[in-house]
Design a protein around this motif. Sequence first.
Motif, PDB file in Angstrom:
ATOM      1  N   THR A 199     -11.118 -12.935   9.275  1.00 20.10           N
ATOM      2  CA  THR A 199     -10.692 -11.930   8.308  1.00 20.10           C
ATOM      3  C   THR A 199     -10.817 -10.546   8.942  1.00 20.10           C
ATOM      4  OG1 THR A 199     -12.903 -11.671   7.380  1.00 20.10           O
ATOM      5  CG2 THR A 199     -11.491 -13.328   6.363  1.00 20.10           C
ATOM      6  N   VAL A 200     -10.054  -9.615   8.419  1.00 19.84           N
ATOM      7  CA  VAL A 200     -10.161  -8.207   8.819  1.00 19.84           C
ATOM      8  C   VAL A 200     -10.427  -7.422   7.541  1.00 19.84           C
ATOM      9  CG1 VAL A 200      -8.903  -6.226   9.740  1.00 19.84           C
ATOM     10  CG2 VAL A 200      -8.692  -8.448  10.857  1.00 19.84           C
ATOM     11  N   LEU A 201     -11.539  -6.732   7.499  1.00 19.20           N
ATOM     12  CA  LEU A 201     -11.995  -6.052   6.274  1.00 19.20           C
ATOM     13  C   LEU A 201     -11.964  -7.008   5.070  1.00 19.20           C
ATOM     14  CD1 LEU A 201     -10.456  -2.444   6.389  1.00 19.20           C
ATOM     15  CD2 LEU A 201     -12.618  -3.266   7.302  1.00 19.20           C
ATOM     16  N   ASP A 202     -12.370  -8.228   5.307  1.00 20.50           N
ATOM     17  CA  ASP A 202     -12.391  -9.297   4.279  1.00 20.50           C
ATOM     18  C   ASP A 202     -11.000  -9.730   3.827  1.00 20.50           C
ATOM     19  OD1 ASP A 202     -15.179  -9.399   4.254  1.00 20.50           O
ATOM     20  OD2 ASP A 202     -15.300  -7.794   2.768  1.00 20.50           O
ATOM     21  N   ILE A 228       2.812  -8.696   1.109  1.00 19.99           N
ATOM     22  CA  ILE A 228       3.604  -8.825   2.340  1.00 19.99           C
ATOM     23  C   ILE A 228       3.708  -7.471   3.042  1.00 19.99           C
ATOM     24  CG2 ILE A 228       5.904  -9.380   3.236  1.00 19.99           C
ATOM     25  CD1 ILE A 228       6.146 -11.193   0.628  1.00 19.99           C
ATOM     26  N   ILE A 229       3.372  -7.456   4.333  1.00 18.14           N
ATOM     27  CA  ILE A 229       3.410  -6.205   5.092  1.00 18.14           C
ATOM     28  C   ILE A 229       4.023  -6.476   6.464  1.00 18.14           C
ATOM     29  CG2 ILE A 229       2.060  -4.231   5.932  1.00 18.14           C
ATOM     30  CD1 ILE A 229       0.295  -6.715   3.743  1.00 18.14           C
ATOM     31  N   PHE A 230       4.903  -5.565   6.889  1.00 21.85           N
ATOM     32  CA  PHE A 230       5.461  -5.608   8.246  1.00 21.85           C
ATOM     33  C   PHE A 230       5.434  -4.181   8.760  1.00 21.85           C
ATOM     34  CE2 PHE A 230       8.260  -5.882  11.764  1.00 21.85           C
ATOM     35  CZ  PHE A 230       8.410  -7.217  12.111  1.00 21.85           C
ATOM     36  N   LYS A 231       4.723  -3.951   9.874  1.00 18.40           N
ATOM     37  CA  LYS A 231       4.511  -2.585  10.347  1.00 18.40           C
ATOM     38  C   LYS A 231       4.743  -2.449  11.850  1.00 18.40           C
ATOM     39  CE  LYS A 231       3.023  -0.253   6.669  1.00 18.40           C
ATOM     40  NZ  LYS A 231       3.615   1.029   6.247  1.00 18.40           N
ATOM     41  N   PHE A 232       4.957  -1.200  12.262  1.00 13.32           N
ATOM     42  CA  PHE A 232       5.026  -0.824  13.671  1.00 13.32           C
ATOM     43  C   PHE A 232       3.895   0.172  13.913  1.00 13.32           C
ATOM     44  CE2 PHE A 232       9.166  -2.116  12.298  1.00 13.32           C
ATOM     45  CZ  PHE A 232       9.739  -2.772  13.375  1.00 13.32           C
ATOM     46  N   TYR A 233       3.003  -0.158  14.845  1.00 17.65           N
ATOM     47  CA  TYR A 233       1.880   0.727  15.127  1.00 17.65           C
ATOM     48  C   TYR A 233       1.776   1.018  16.620  1.00 17.65           C
ATOM     49  CZ  TYR A 233       0.056  -0.097  10.388  1.00 17.65           C
ATOM     50  OH  TYR A 233      -0.109  -0.165   9.025  1.00 17.65           O
ATOM     51  N   LEU A 290      -4.643  -1.912   0.746  1.00 20.28           N
ATOM     52  CA  LEU A 290      -4.555  -3.320   0.332  1.00 20.28           C
ATOM     53  C   LEU A 290      -5.832  -3.749  -0.383  1.00 20.28           C
ATOM     54  CD1 LEU A 290      -2.935  -4.924   3.491  1.00 20.28           C
ATOM     55  CD2 LEU A 290      -2.072  -5.199   1.160  1.00 20.28           C
ATOM     56  N   LYS A 291      -6.953  -3.404   0.222  1.00 18.77           N
ATOM     57  CA  LYS A 291      -8.251  -3.852  -0.272  1.00 18.77           C
ATOM     58  C   LYS A 291      -8.645  -3.181  -1.581  1.00 18.77           C
ATOM     59  CE  LYS A 291     -12.943  -4.303   1.608  1.00 18.77           C
ATOM     60  NZ  LYS A 291     -13.177  -5.712   1.325  1.00 18.77           N
ATOM     61  N   GLU A 292      -8.316  -1.882  -1.706  1.00 22.28           N
ATOM     62  CA  GLU A 292      -8.810  -1.108  -2.848  1.00 22.28           C
ATOM     63  C   GLU A 292      -7.787  -0.925  -3.966  1.00 22.28           C
ATOM     64  OE1 GLU A 292     -10.383   2.553  -1.314  1.00 22.28           O
ATOM     65  OE2 GLU A 292     -11.975   1.526  -0.181  1.00 22.28           O
ATOM     66  N   LYS A 293      -6.490  -1.075  -3.654  1.00 21.38           N
ATOM     67  CA  LYS A 293      -5.470  -0.819  -4.689  1.00 21.38           C
ATOM     68  C   LYS A 293      -4.550  -2.007  -4.938  1.00 21.38           C
ATOM     69  CE  LYS A 293      -5.224   4.191  -4.471  1.00 21.38           C
ATOM     70  NZ  LYS A 293      -4.390   5.379  -4.223  1.00 21.38           N
ATOM     71  N   GLN A 294      -3.925  -2.524  -3.854  1.00 21.19           N
ATOM     72  CA  GLN A 294      -2.873  -3.519  -4.064  1.00 21.19           C
ATOM     73  C   GLN A 294      -3.422  -4.867  -4.532  1.00 21.19           C
ATOM     74  OE1 GLN A 294      -0.887  -2.104  -0.173  1.00 21.19           O
ATOM     75  NE2 GLN A 294       0.745  -3.197  -1.222  1.00 21.19           N
ATOM     76  N   GLN A 346      -6.525 -14.703  -2.989  1.00 22.59           N
ATOM     77  CA  GLN A 346      -5.727 -13.576  -2.507  1.00 22.59           C
ATOM     78  C   GLN A 346      -5.573 -13.622  -0.988  1.00 22.59           C
ATOM     79  OE1 GLN A 346      -7.731 -10.212  -4.665  1.00 22.59           O
ATOM     80  NE2 GLN A 346      -5.737 -10.055  -5.622  1.00 22.59           N
ATOM     81  N   ARG A 347      -4.340 -13.411  -0.549  1.00 21.00           N
ATOM     82  CA  ARG A 347      -4.019 -13.434   0.883  1.00 21.00           C
ATOM     83  C   ARG A 347      -3.061 -12.293   1.208  1.00 21.00           C
ATOM     84  NH1 ARG A 347      -7.555 -16.537   0.449  1.00 21.00           N
ATOM     85  NH2 ARG A 347      -7.726 -18.698   1.237  1.00 21.00           N
ATOM     86  N   VAL A 348      -3.026 -11.933   2.482  1.00 18.97           N
ATOM     87  CA  VAL A 348      -1.996 -11.011   2.954  1.00 18.97           C
ATOM     88  C   VAL A 348      -1.092 -11.771   3.919  1.00 18.97           C
ATOM     89  CG1 VAL A 348      -3.372  -8.924   2.642  1.00 18.97           C
ATOM     90  CG2 VAL A 348      -3.459 -10.121   4.836  1.00 18.97           C
ATOM     91  N   PHE A 349       0.120 -11.257   4.053  1.00 19.83           N
ATOM     92  CA  PHE A 349       1.103 -11.780   4.995  1.00 19.83           C
ATOM     93  C   PHE A 349       1.447 -10.573   5.859  1.00 19.83           C
ATOM     94  CE2 PHE A 349       5.147 -13.094   6.570  1.00 19.83           C
ATOM     95  CZ  PHE A 349       5.256 -14.467   6.417  1.00 19.83           C
ATOM     96  N   PHE A 350       0.629 -10.338   6.887  1.00 19.74           N
ATOM     97  CA  PHE A 350       0.675  -9.062   7.612  1.00 19.74           C
ATOM     98  C   PHE A 350       1.143  -9.296   9.042  1.00 19.74           C
ATOM     99  CE2 PHE A 350      -1.586  -4.726   7.286  1.00 19.74           C
ATOM    100  CZ  PHE A 350      -0.770  -4.155   8.256  1.00 19.74           C
TER     101      PHE A 350
END
Length: 272
Positions: A26-29, A105-110, A140-144, A169-173
């Motif tokens: 996990t990342v930040l739970d 669902i998240i798709f990002k460029f960093y 994500l953790k505090e709002k979504q 709860q899961r993310v698709f990141f």
Amino acid sequence: MDTNSKDIDLQIIGYASTPFLWTKQTVLDLKQLEYKEQNNIPFNESIPINLRLGKRVERYVSAELKNNKAISILAENIQIQNDKLTIGEIDCILKQDNRLYHVEIIFKFYLFDATVGTTELEHWIGPNRNDTLIKKLTKLKEKQLPLLYNIHTKPTLDALNIEANELEQRVFFKAQLFTPYKRKTTVFNTLNEDCVQGFYINVKELGQFNDCKFYIPSKVNWLQNPQTQVNWLQYNNFTSKIHTLVDDKKSPLCWIKFPNGKLQKFFVVWWQ
């Protein structure tokens, strides 16, 4: 007007070949949704040409999950409202192997910038410096994700005959990462190094590529893997277009074709 179907096919291939930003731990739970990934995703929808990249990805994720026999999507893109005020959106509620999930669902460029923050997660920023990975994870953790437990979400869950506490709860990141050109200082203890798709460089350093060819895809085609059959720009033509963008404080994603034929994605940044 709809997006060209060939572009959509190439966007889906680019989306599908982009790895998850982290796996297993996990990342930040925050836990990633685990499922059997697919490379060939059937997609028959038309997409409006002005549909932004993030919303396109949601369509592609939806198509992939719907094509998975172990998964059934119960609801998606759910607007949560307090009277007429929209207070947020729940991306997806699904069932997989008799377990219920709320998925964001998240798709990002960093881009990696060692001068920002002090930890691995804090060093990754958006191309224009107005977005960061840590900010997104915190949101994500505090709002979504907590939106699931909001009183105004209950009518949606009631309609599905589901209680909030039944949902995991899961993310698709997924993300594409870019590191400074020819500088190997990036540490991957938490994130997935396979997400690195190319490099970034300051506009002032472009001279070293004067024997290369270039292409500037539209924002929605940032998803695509570099293609051979495009209208490649010579160095002078490319740099004049780039200067117009960076003068406007925009960091475009570009494709480069080296003299040996190698293709790669890279960002030209205004800020370094």
